[in-house]
Design a protein around this motif. Structure first.
Motif, mmCIF file in Angstrom:
data_model
loop_
_atom_site.group_PDB
_atom_site.id
_atom_site.type_symbol
_atom_site.label_atom_id
_atom_site.label_comp_id
_atom_site.label_asym_id
_atom_site.label_seq_id
_atom_site.Cartn_x
_atom_site.Cartn_y
_atom_site.Cartn_z
ATOM 1 N N LYS A 50 64.747 -81.563 -15.035
ATOM 2 C CA LYS A 50 65.574 -80.353 -15.103
ATOM 3 C C LYS A 50 67.049 -80.688 -15.006
ATOM 4 O O LYS A 50 67.901 -79.967 -15.532
ATOM 5 C CB LYS A 50 65.195 -79.393 -13.970
ATOM 6 C CG LYS A 50 63.795 -78.809 -14.076
ATOM 7 C CD LYS A 50 63.513 -77.896 -12.900
ATOM 8 C CE LYS A 50 62.096 -77.319 -12.983
ATOM 9 N NZ LYS A 50 61.794 -76.446 -11.814
ATOM 10 N N ASN B 272 72.921 -75.535 -10.864
ATOM 11 C CA ASN B 272 71.938 -75.634 -9.783
ATOM 12 C C ASN B 272 72.712 -75.857 -8.485
ATOM 13 O O ASN B 272 73.193 -76.946 -8.212
ATOM 14 C CB ASN B 272 70.978 -76.798 -10.048
ATOM 15 C CG ASN B 272 69.871 -76.890 -9.020
ATOM 16 O OD1 ASN B 272 70.003 -76.405 -7.899
ATOM 17 N ND2 ASN B 272 68.780 -77.533 -9.390
ATOM 18 N N LYS C 200 74.625 -79.186 -7.435
ATOM 19 C CA LYS C 200 75.922 -79.135 -8.128
ATOM 20 C C LYS C 200 76.920 -80.069 -7.451
ATOM 21 O O LYS C 200 77.081 -80.058 -6.233
ATOM 22 C CB LYS C 200 76.464 -77.708 -8.123
ATOM 23 C CG LYS C 200 77.800 -77.548 -8.844
ATOM 24 C CD LYS C 200 78.244 -76.090 -8.820
ATOM 25 C CE LYS C 200 79.560 -75.894 -9.540
ATOM 26 N NZ LYS C 200 79.980 -74.471 -9.526
ATOM 27 N N MET D 294 65.688 -83.043 -5.895
ATOM 28 C CA MET D 294 64.763 -82.399 -6.827
ATOM 29 C C MET D 294 63.354 -82.944 -6.678
ATOM 30 O O MET D 294 62.365 -82.217 -6.841
ATOM 31 C CB MET D 294 65.270 -82.567 -8.260
ATOM 32 C CG MET D 294 66.570 -81.817 -8.534
ATOM 33 S SD MET D 294 66.490 -80.061 -8.106
ATOM 34 C CE MET D 294 65.365 -79.452 -9.367
#
Length: 234
Positions: free
Chosen positions: A54, A64, A68, A204
């Motif tokens: 992603k 995000n 970020k 993530m």
């Protein structure tokens, strides 16, 4: 995984004494060892395939909030000054360029994570399974950070040129340093972005692991169900 890299509360299983009791009850065969390490490998691979990818999408970092990349301390005064003198668009472009660079780099550096997972031993897996709630995070960071940084850094550097971030930031720094009375800056954005990109990748991976750990429906294979069932007995 053995290498990325960047975040993650993995495998908060039993306390050591309780887990040792459970492990002692399991058949101590090579196959059982392969099942345990295989289950943890699959969980981490899911994190790579479902979540890390992603970050490679356009604005995968920038939009995000969890990952970020914000400006380093040294450049926040640059950002504020530019906005005060009517250069908000240039400041916005600079921030987006940093994040775009990280997105581009993750596409090329992901194989490091794949290799790390492949190289996980049964001993690694057992230690993670019996460890504290940050055992997998510590494992990943200690075993991948050096190699991950070594891979990410030159990729980030090349990506700055590829996505045009080098020109944007050269323009920003030149304009800022030309303002009377300011302290001139010359930040190492490659190093900063490399570190932040690694942190984002680890965060993530943690998202997917947490889902597998807490959500039975996320255990999409028999292996995941068998290995993570140990955790459910706590």
């Amino acid at each position: 995984m053995k290498k990325s890299i960047l975040l993650l509360a993995l495998f908060p299983f039993f306390g050591c004494a309780e887990m040792q009791q459970v492990m002692n009850q399991l058949p101590q065969t090579q196959q059982m060892g392969l099942d345990i390490s295989g289950g943890l490998k699959e969980a981490l691979n899911n994190g790579i395939s479902k979540q890390v990818t992603k970050l490679t999408a356009t604005d995968g970092f920038f939009r995000n909030e969890a990952v970020k990349i914000l400006l380093p301390e040294e450049l926040r005064k640059v950002d504020a000054t530019l906005r005060k003198i009517g250069m908000s668009k240039l400041a916005d472009d600079g921030l987006r360029a940093i994040n775009r660079t990280a997105e581009d780099a993750v596409k090329e550096a992901t194989p490091i994570f794949v290799d790390a997972v492949r190289n996980m031993s049964f001993t690694d897996a057992k230690n993670i399974l019996m460890g504290n709630e940050s055992a997998a995070t510590s494992y990943l960071q200690s075993s991948t950070s050096t190699a991950l940084y070594g891979k990410f850094n030159p990729v980030i550097k090349n990506s700055y040129a590829k996505v045009g971030a080098d020109k944007i930031w050269s323009n920003i720094i030149t304009k800022y340093n030309s303002i009377p009375l300011v302290n001139k800056v010359n930040p190492d954005l490659t190093d900063y972005t490399t570190t932040k990109a690694m942190e984002g990748v680890f965060k993530m991976i943690a998202v997917e692991e947490k889902d597998i750990r807490n959500n039975l429906a996320a255990r999409t294979s028999n292996l995941l169900k068998q290995v993570f069932a140990i955790q459910d007995k706590k």
